[in-house]
Scaffold this active site. Structure first.
Site, PDB file in Angstrom:
ATOM      1  N   GLY A 107     -22.242 -16.009  13.550  1.00  0.00           N
ATOM      2  CA  GLY A 107     -22.327 -16.023  15.000  1.00  0.00           C
ATOM      3  C   GLY A 107     -22.825 -14.713  15.572  1.00  0.00           C
ATOM      4  O   GLY A 107     -23.627 -14.689  16.514  1.00  0.00           O
ATOM      5  N   CYS A 108     -22.365 -13.606  14.997  1.00  0.00           N
ATOM      6  CA  CYS A 108     -22.747 -12.284  15.498  1.00  0.00           C
ATOM      7  C   CYS A 108     -24.210 -11.979  15.200  1.00  0.00           C
ATOM      8  O   CYS A 108     -24.898 -11.347  16.011  1.00  0.00           O
ATOM      9  CB  CYS A 108     -21.846 -11.216  14.896  1.00  0.00           C
ATOM     10  SG  CYS A 108     -20.102 -11.439  15.326  1.00  0.00           S
ATOM     11  N   THR A 109     -24.679 -12.423  14.051  1.00  0.00           N
ATOM     12  CA  THR A 109     -26.094 -12.231  13.709  1.00  0.00           C
ATOM     13  C   THR A 109     -26.975 -13.050  14.646  1.00  0.00           C
ATOM     14  O   THR A 109     -28.002 -12.568  15.148  1.00  0.00           O
ATOM     15  CB  THR A 109     -26.351 -12.637  12.247  1.00  0.00           C
ATOM     16  OG1 THR A 109     -25.563 -11.804  11.381  1.00  0.00           O
ATOM     17  CG2 THR A 109     -27.816 -12.486  11.888  1.00  0.00           C
TER      18      THR A 109
END
Length: 213
Positions: A107-109
């Protein structure tokens, strides 16, 4: 990458459904063999079997100290190059501050790359983009280099700033949450946006506000 170990009894007790008749197809079963998995930005070490209801039930806490119309606490943190960055130094420009769980997680990527792909739009709006997580500077540098991120990543080791801003967590506060703030030229918050499960929407909502300032 942050790690969280959940004991056998924790998930089934904490995440008990309101309805006793959840269809089995809506449940996510954990293997009886201890293993690691990634959940929207964190690595979970989970132990023997239990069931987690569908993510629609995994609600995010809405309690936050920094809200629309407020001036957030100032901070000084190290960026991916080890240099100190102070929030107040950006006064006179719109600033997008986004808190995220951890580098190199799905999700962060996805969120970071979405900010990267729209970066020219942020520049056109005169805005500075700053990402913050608890990872150290070397982790941020590797993350930024790998995905060619053109904006600043700050290291909030110990999550001190996250706590001062009152960034809400997920899993009932057990995991660091994903929160985006748009701060205007005067240092006043114009948007607080939280969406753990659709991280790319932070970019759309942020640009809408910036373009209206």
């Amino acid at each position: 990458m942050a790690s969280l170990t959940l004991p056998n009894h924790y998930l089934p007790t904490l995440l008990r459904s309101h309805s006793p008749n959840y269809p089995s197809s809506q449940n996510l079963s954990l293997s009886s063999t201890p293993s690691n998995s990634q959940f929207f930005g964190l690595k979970l070490s989970h132990s023997p079997s239990s069931s987690i209801p569908s993510y629609s039930f995994l609600r995010t806490s809405i309690f936050a100290k920094v809200s629309k119309g407020s001036s957030p606490p100032n901070f000084t943190l190290k960026d991916q190059n080890g240099k100190n960055v102070t929030l107040s130094s950006f006064k006179g420009k719109p600033v997008v501050v986004y808190f995220y769980p951890a580098d190199e997680t799905p999700g962060c990527t996805k969120q970071a790359c979405a900010f990267r792909d729209s970066y020219e739009k942020f520049k056109k709006a005169g805005a500075v983009v700053v990402g913050i997580s608890g990872d150290d500077a070397s982790s941020h540098k590797a993350f930024a280099s790998k995905y060619k991120l053109p904006f600043t990543l700050l290291s909030d080791e110990g999550n001190k700033v996250r706590k001062e801003w009152g960034v809400p967590g997920d899993f009932f506060g057990s995991l660091p949450g994903r929160e985006t703030y748009v701060i205007d030229k005067k240092g006043v918050v114009q948007l607080v946006y939280n969406n753990q499960f659709q991280p790319e929407k932070h970019i759309d909502e942020t640009l809408k506000i910036l373009q209206s300032l």
